[in-house]
Design an enzyme around this catalytic site. Structure first.
Site, mmCIF file in Angstrom:
data_model
loop_
_atom_site.group_PDB
_atom_site.id
_atom_site.type_symbol
_atom_site.label_atom_id
_atom_site.label_comp_id
_atom_site.label_asym_id
_atom_site.label_seq_id
_atom_site.Cartn_x
_atom_site.Cartn_y
_atom_site.Cartn_z
ATOM 1 N N CYS A 21 31.704 39.075 35.091
ATOM 2 C CA CYS A 21 33.067 38.425 34.201
ATOM 3 C C CYS A 21 32.674 36.751 34.097
ATOM 4 C CB CYS A 21 34.083 38.866 34.220
ATOM 5 S SG CYS A 21 34.626 38.305 31.932
ATOM 6 N N ASP A 59 34.606 34.630 33.167
ATOM 7 C CA ASP A 59 35.805 34.195 33.685
ATOM 8 C C ASP A 59 36.485 33.799 34.268
ATOM 9 O OD1 ASP A 59 38.893 33.936 34.536
ATOM 10 O OD2 ASP A 59 39.387 35.881 32.546
ATOM 11 N N ARG A 113 37.795 32.085 36.284
ATOM 12 C CA ARG A 113 38.809 32.383 37.541
ATOM 13 C C ARG A 113 38.565 33.224 38.616
ATOM 14 N NH1 ARG A 113 43.549 34.736 34.168
ATOM 15 N NH2 ARG A 113 41.868 36.229 33.158
ATOM 16 N N HIS A 135 37.114 42.923 35.785
ATOM 17 C CA HIS A 135 38.835 42.349 36.920
ATOM 18 C C HIS A 135 39.617 42.314 35.773
ATOM 19 C CE1 HIS A 135 39.034 38.384 33.916
ATOM 20 N NE2 HIS A 135 37.710 38.888 33.786
ATOM 21 N N CYS A 150 41.255 41.144 32.131
ATOM 22 C CA CYS A 150 39.892 40.558 31.049
ATOM 23 C C CYS A 150 40.257 40.726 29.552
ATOM 24 C CB CYS A 150 38.700 41.414 31.651
ATOM 25 S SG CYS A 150 37.263 40.890 30.299
HETATM 26 CO CO CO Z 1 36.634 38.840 32.213
#
Ligand code: CO
Length: 209
Positions: free
Chosen positions: A41, A43, A45, A97, A100
């Site tokens: 992803c 993302d 993080r 994750h 998400c």
């Molecule tokens: Co995500």
């Protein structure tokens, strides 16, 4: 954040690398030979190399919202093709994750504009597993289950491709599904049954004769 800081960080990083190994960048510039293709992803993080403890050159990385592998997405399809056919990776990982944003957005009955067709792939995962998901009462637990089921479905999408089927018979390339638990920093292997998925997929999507 001061964007200039990034250039200072970069300078420090390059100097540090050079001081501990003077040929580091010379070696890096010669080419790449990663064993793993990581599809994760976007993302901020979930930083791929850092959480896997890998160095530059060790993983070929593709990231998008909710780690999707739509069969018509030229971007992810090109990445898979290049990684398997040219880099000859030994392993493909789809890593989702918990928490998400893409998964949560797909669960909202809301018009998300340009994101609608992208999120639809996740809503399709929901539709495929609706009975199982609807039986989970706790909202958080249902969300986590969808994260896991989405990883599995994207692994299946990877296995549907001709290059992956070829590489399995040619050199036992494997596909894994993982979830990164943002609460603990731990990676979880979903231990998808690669062989039986491949068998089922090939009943319908067999490309290699
Ligand atoms: Co995500």
């Amino acid at each position: 954040m001061d964007i200039k800081k990034i250039f200072r960080n970069n300078q420090e990083w390059a100097e540090k690398r050079r001081s501990s190994d003077k040929d580091y960048f010379k070696r890096l510039s010669k080419g790449q030979d990663p064993d793993i293709l990581y599809i994760g992803c976007s993302d901020s993080r979930v930083s791929a190399e850092e959480m896997m403890g890998l160095e530059p050159g060790e993983a070929f990385v593709h990231r998008n919202i909710a780690n999707l592998v739509p069969n018509t997405d030229l971007n992810v399809m090109s990445v898979i093709n290049f990684a398997v056919r040219h880099l000859r990776v030994k392993h493909i990982v789809v890593c989702g994750h918990y928490n998400c944003g893409g998964i949560s957005a797909a669960l909202l009955q809301k018009d998300m504009g340009i994101l609608n067709p992208w999120l639809r792939s996740i809503r399709d995962v929901y539709r495929l597993h609706k009975a199982e998901l609807d039986s989970i009462e706790d909202h958080e637990a249902r969300n986590r289950k969808l994260v896991e089921l989405n990883v599995e479905e994207q692994c299946i999408n990877v296995i549907k491709t001709a290059v992956v089927q070829e590489a399995y018979f040619d050199r036992r390339l494997r596909v894994s599904g993982w979830v990164f638990d943002i609460h603990s920093g731990m990676l979880k292997d979903l231990e998808i049954d690669f062989e039986s998925i491949l068998e089922k997929v090939m009943d319908i999507y067999r490309i290699r004769r």
